[in-house]
Write a protein that holds these residues in place. Structure first.
Motif, PDB file in Angstrom:
ATOM      1  N   SER A  28       6.561   4.270  -5.425  1.00  0.00           N
ATOM      2  CA  SER A  28       6.125   4.528  -4.059  1.00  0.00           C
ATOM      3  C   SER A  28       6.650   3.437  -3.144  1.00  0.00           C
ATOM      4  O   SER A  28       7.058   2.366  -3.603  1.00  0.00           O
ATOM      5  CB  SER A  28       4.592   4.568  -3.974  1.00  0.00           C
ATOM      6  N   SER A  83       6.361   8.730  -3.232  1.00  0.00           N
ATOM      7  CA  SER A  83       5.359   8.552  -2.182  1.00  0.00           C
ATOM      8  C   SER A  83       5.809   7.499  -1.182  1.00  0.00           C
ATOM      9  O   SER A  83       6.058   6.353  -1.552  1.00  0.00           O
ATOM     10  CB  SER A  83       4.006   8.137  -2.779  1.00  0.00           C
ATOM     11  N   ASN A  99       4.166   5.942   1.943  1.00  0.00           N
ATOM     12  CA  ASN A  99       2.815   5.921   2.513  1.00  0.00           C
ATOM     13  C   ASN A  99       2.749   5.075   3.788  1.00  0.00           C
ATOM     14  O   ASN A  99       3.275   3.964   3.831  1.00  0.00           O
ATOM     15  CB  ASN A  99       1.841   5.351   1.479  1.00  0.00           C
ATOM     16  N   SER A 110       2.594  10.289   2.620  1.00  0.00           N
ATOM     17  CA  SER A 110       1.136  10.248   2.480  1.00  0.00           C
ATOM     18  C   SER A 110       0.601   9.319   3.563  1.00  0.00           C
ATOM     19  O   SER A 110       1.297   8.420   4.033  1.00  0.00           O
ATOM     20  CB  SER A 110       0.717   9.767   1.087  1.00  0.00           C
TER      21      SER A 110
END
Length: 265
Positions: free
Chosen positions: A36, A78, A80, A114
């Motif tokens: 991520s 991901s 974020n 996200s």
């Protein structure tokens, strides 16, 4: 990479970089290593400033380049960010701006993005990130430490080690989110069948006076066994990204604690 004067420099070796990323991606996929990225606090997709939004999009796409270069599907990667963009106004206004600007991201970026809840009491809470996910196809990253910090609104007067009366955030009265909370369940659903990636951290020990008014700061290690135990049932439904100053040392400590608890069950 996102600076105009750096474009020619990057163009000269981006092909070589992608080849190296492909190798790393194969290793990550083979060994089921979850990856991520977390762009900084200046990446504000819900800003009122068009130039800030433009640069936020560029920064998100830059981070996505890593996932794409590694050959990782968007849903398994991901990127974020925080919702942000409140500016003293109403939460719904920032949510609407973010949702409106979401369409300008690439398909890969949309699929990998996200959005996490924030720690400040006047910021965006989990209910706001869930509201955003109801408007656009993005995932909610539940930060369970931020959930608690968002609710630490009261101070108490205490004497420090020097005998001086100072303010200290009250932590004990805060209810921490659990696996049975509706907010936890709804956050899991936003990942639409993909195992969610949530955030886990802790405040510094209460004995550390330097952080009495900064409970949102990430501690070096997980020291509160009650909070560690509270998080373990959540691992049946989601992965945790460990946010701690001692990085892998903290991860291993939490990992060992989980297995010790399982052995005692």
């Amino acid at each position: 990479y996102t600076l105009p004067e750096a474009q020619e420099f990057y163009d000269g070796f981006i092909g070589l970089l992608i080849e190296k990323l492909k190798i790393a991606g194969k290793v990550a996929i083979k060994n089921e290593i979850r990856l991520s990225m977390h762009p900084g606090q200046y990446t504000v997709l819900g800003s009122r400033d068009k130039e800030v939004v433009k640069k936020a999009i560029e920064d998100i796409e830059y981070h996505c380049l890593i996932g794409k270069g590694m050959g990782i599907p968007a849903e398994d990667f991901s990127v974020n960010i925080h919702l942000q963009g409140l500016y003293g106004g109403k939460h719904i206004d920032g949510i609407k701006r973010f949702a409106s600007n979401f369409q300008y991201l690439s398909d890969y970026a949309q699929g990998t993005l996200s959005v996490e809840n924030e720690d400040k009491p006047n910021g965006y809470d989990i209910e706001h990130t869930l509201e955003l996910a109801a408007r656009i196809p993005t995932r909610t990253c539940l930060d369970i430490h931020h959930y608690a910090c968002h609710r630490m609104r009261q101070n108490e007067k205490v004497k420090n080690s020097e005998g001086k009366v100072v303010n200290r955030k009250i932590r004990d009265e805060v209810r921490h989110i659990s696996v049975n909370d509706d907010f936890f369940k709804e956050a899991v659903k936003t990942w639409k069948g993909v195992r969610p990636l949530f955030h886990k951290s802790q405040s510094f020990p209460i004995e550390n006076e330097a952080y009495w008014m900064k409970p949102n700061a990430h501690s070096e290690m997980y020291h509160d066994e009650d909070l560690m135990s509270n998080a373990i049932p959540m691992l049946e439904y989601a992965d945790f990204e460990v946010e701690a100053k001692h990085k892998e040392v903290a991860v291993n400590h939490f990992y060992d604690y989980i297995h010790a608890e399982q052995d005692m069950a």
